[in-house]
Each structure stands twice: as structure tokens, then as C-alpha cells.
Write an enzyme that holds these catalytic residues in place. Structure first.
Site, PDB file in Angstrom:
ATOM      1  N   HIS A  52       0.621  -1.071  -0.039  1.00 29.75           N
ATOM      2  CA  HIS A  52      -0.002  -0.054  -0.018  1.00 29.75           C
ATOM      3  C   HIS A  52       0.787   1.128  -0.080  1.00 29.75           C
ATOM      4  O   HIS A  52       0.732   2.285   0.787  1.00 29.75           O
ATOM      5  CB  HIS A  52      -1.175  -0.018   1.014  1.00 29.75           C
ATOM      6  N   TYR A 322       3.509  -5.521  10.567  1.00 30.77           N
ATOM      7  CA  TYR A 322       3.364  -4.019  10.527  1.00 30.77           C
ATOM      8  C   TYR A 322       4.500  -3.378  11.494  1.00 30.77           C
ATOM      9  O   TYR A 322       5.264  -2.404  10.928  1.00 30.77           O
ATOM     10  CB  TYR A 322       2.098  -3.501  10.796  1.00 30.77           C
TER      11      TYR A 322
END
Length: 333
Positions: A52, A322
Site C-alpha cells: 500500500h 506492520y
């Protein structure tokens, strides 16, 4: 070389972590393996997200419905405005991915609650996810590595992947049958996973949420997919918000016994009770460089009191991935 992007569920991962405890042996995939595959497929843009990577920042607020306290004691549902930092995005590690790509669109939200508490929501615009187990992450990343001779994934490898990973098919079918939206403001965004709402007495209710646009859901035509430029989503969002606030209603589906709790590739039945629990309003949008969303690690397990995760192996895998990916880009890697 222009690199092809992967579906939205291929999440940025970091180095040095192992799969969460309790994961089946066949699913023991480390974030190190996933990030290495992502970097091998896309290359590395130093200091940027591994997945992303292409996105737009936005600012606004969320006002929850106090009636949602029936299920959750979260401060999200106090009825008072909660500041929000948002990021709208496209999947993959290629910053030049075309806005016409038949891939997912993402919405990540950071709710800044009273007293410094945070609530994150990281969503995509398909109603199901593309993997039930982290091993599918890795296998599709590898399958989609471009062939040096063509610069594109090998169709035979992709077909072999689909044949051996049935958990990837529902999302792939949805993407094949639905063209992407003409604007970030014309898409619903789904939490994908099942979460727990916890009320004031400690009672737990299983829920799934989605954000539905007041501007309406729309899709690009096949002709628009061929004729539109590679970059239009950011400009359209900025222009749309300049005309007035953009809003999404947060709808929650209430789970019933037997509904899948730990498999985001399976949708719940359409007849589940659905409740509007709040409204997200975005009042400003801007390029991400230097803006508020750029440095945020939108970890989906950042949750405030009243909302909790399930044991979904994909949800549990995202958080450590993450975290280390965030550390890598903060270090300029």
C-alpha cells in the site's frame, strides 16, 4: 522495470519476527520471509511502505452513536466528535501502480480518543480477504514475481497457486467481477476480520464492520479503465472534499453462533442484523508526503477499551509484520 502489484491482503512485513503462537505448523511463516518476498517482487523504495505504498492522506472526525453502547463501551460511541487521521491507498509496493488497476482500495483510520487512547481500523474494499492463513501470503507473493523475460507474472505459476490455495479464490473472483471505483469516495471499506465488541458489563459480541459511502458506490466502466490516466484518485478526492465533506456510515453486523470467527475469506450471511453505529466525515485531503498519515503505523491491533481482536491468524500476523516494517522505513531502509 514496471512491477505488477499484489492483492491488498499482501501486507508489509518486517524482519526478525516469528509467526504468532498458536498458529498451525503449516502456517509458520515469518514476517522475515514475507518481507523478503515482497522486496524481491517489487523492489524497495527506501523509507516507504512495503505494501500500500501509493496513498493519500485525509483528516476528519467520527461521531459514534451512543446506542452502540448496547454492544461496546468504546469511547468511539460517546456521541462526541473524535478526530481522525485517514489514509486512502492502493495495494502493493509499486508507487507507480495505475489508479485503474483491478485491485483493492484501502482505507486506514486512526481515531484519536480522549486521554490519548488510539483506535485503528485498516480496511479494504472487498467483502472478503484473500487468505485464511499467512502461508497463502507468502505463496502468492512468490507466484506473482515478474518473469524477467516479460516483466509480468508467469500465468502458469499463478494458475498453480490458485489451484493449490482455495482460500485465495473468493477475493480474486470479486475483483474479477467488479471494476474499481472512480473515486475513493465511491467505495465501501470492510474490516474483513471478526472483532469483539465488549459492553460495560463485560459481555462480548462478535461483529464485523464496514464503512458505506454517502456519495454512493460506483464503478469505472470498461472504457474508463482503458482511457483514464494512471493517476487520478488523489486529485479527485482532494477536489471532492473541496466541494464539501465526504461521509461514510459505519455499519456493524451482529454475529450469531456458527458464524466464521477466524476466517476472513468467508462472508457472513446477508441476513445478519446490521446496525449503524456512527459516521465518518473527511474534511481535508492532501498528498501523503509530510502529511499526518505518512508516518503512522496503522496497526490493526491498536485498539481502545471496548473493542478486542479475535484469534484470526491473519489478523494476528498483521500486527508484528506492520511493526517491523514500520521500523525499517523509519530507519530509511
Amino acid at each position: 522495470m514496471q512491477r505488477k502489484d499484489l492483492p491488498s491482503w499482501l501486507l508489509a512485513a518486517g524482519l526478525g519476527l516469528v509467526a504468532p503462537l498458536g498458529m498451525a505448523a503449516q502456517d509458520e511463516v515469518t514476517p522475515a520471509q514475507v518481507v523478503a518476498a515482497l522486496e524481491d517482487t517489487f523492489g524497495v523504495t527506501p523509507g516507504e511502505r512495503r505494501n500500500h505504498i501509493k496513498g493519500t492522506c485525509a483528516l476528519g472526525e467520527f461521531v459514534g452513536q451512543p446506542t452502540a453502547a448496547t454492544w461496546s463501551r468504546s469511547a468511539l460511541f460517546s456521541g462526541e466528535p473524535v478526530p481522525v487521521v485517514a489514509r486512502l491507498s492502493l495495494p502493493g509496493g509499486n508507487p507507480r501502480i495505475a489508479d485503474t488497476a483491478k485491485s483493492v482500495r484501502g482505507m486506514a483510520l486512526e481515531f484519536r480518543l480522549p486521554g490519548g487512547a488510539l483506535q485503528h481500523m485498516t480496511m479494504i474494499n472487498t467483502p472478503v480477504f484473500g487468505a485464511a492463513h499467512p502461508k497463502t501470503f507468502l505463496d502468492q507473493i512468490v507466484a506473482q514475481k515478474p518473469d524477467p523475460a516479460t516483466g509480468k507474472p508467469d500465468p502458469a505459476r499463478l494458475e498453480a497457486f490458485r489451484a493449490s490455495h482455495p482460500d485465495s479464490r473468493a477475493q480474486a473472483q470479486f475483483l474479477a467481477e467488479h471494476n474499481p471505483p472512480p473515486s475513493f469516495a465511491n467505495s465501501s471499506y470492510f474490516g474483513i476480520h471478526t472483532f469483539k465488541f465488549i459492553d460495560a458489563t463485560g459481555k462480548t459480541t462478535l461483529v464485523r464492520w464496514r464503512f458505506v459511502p454517502e456519495d454512493g458506490e460506483k464503478s469505472l466502466s470498461d472504457e474508463e479503465l482503458k482511457s483514464l490516466p494512471a493517476n487520478f484518485l488523489e486529485e479527485r478526492l482532494i477536489q471532492r472534499i473541496a466541494q464539501g465533506p465526504v461521509r461514510w456510515n459505519m455499519l456493524v453486523s451482529i454475529g450469531q453462533p456458527g458464524d466464521p470467527e477466524n476466517d476472513p475469506t468467508v462472508a457472513w450471511p446477508e441476513n445478519r442484523e446490521q446496525v449503524k453505529v456512527g459516521t465518518l466525515t473527511l474534511t481535508a485531503a492532501m498528498p501523503q508526503k509530510g502529511a499526518a498519515c505518512e508516518k503512522i503505523n496503522f496497526d490493526p491491533l491498536v485498539m481502545a477499551e471496548g473493542i478486542a481482536p479475535t484469534d484470526d491468524p491473519i489478523l494476528q500476523f498483521r500486527s508484528p509484520s506492520y511493526a517491523v516494517s514500520f521500523a525499517k522505513r523509519q530507519a530509511g531502509q
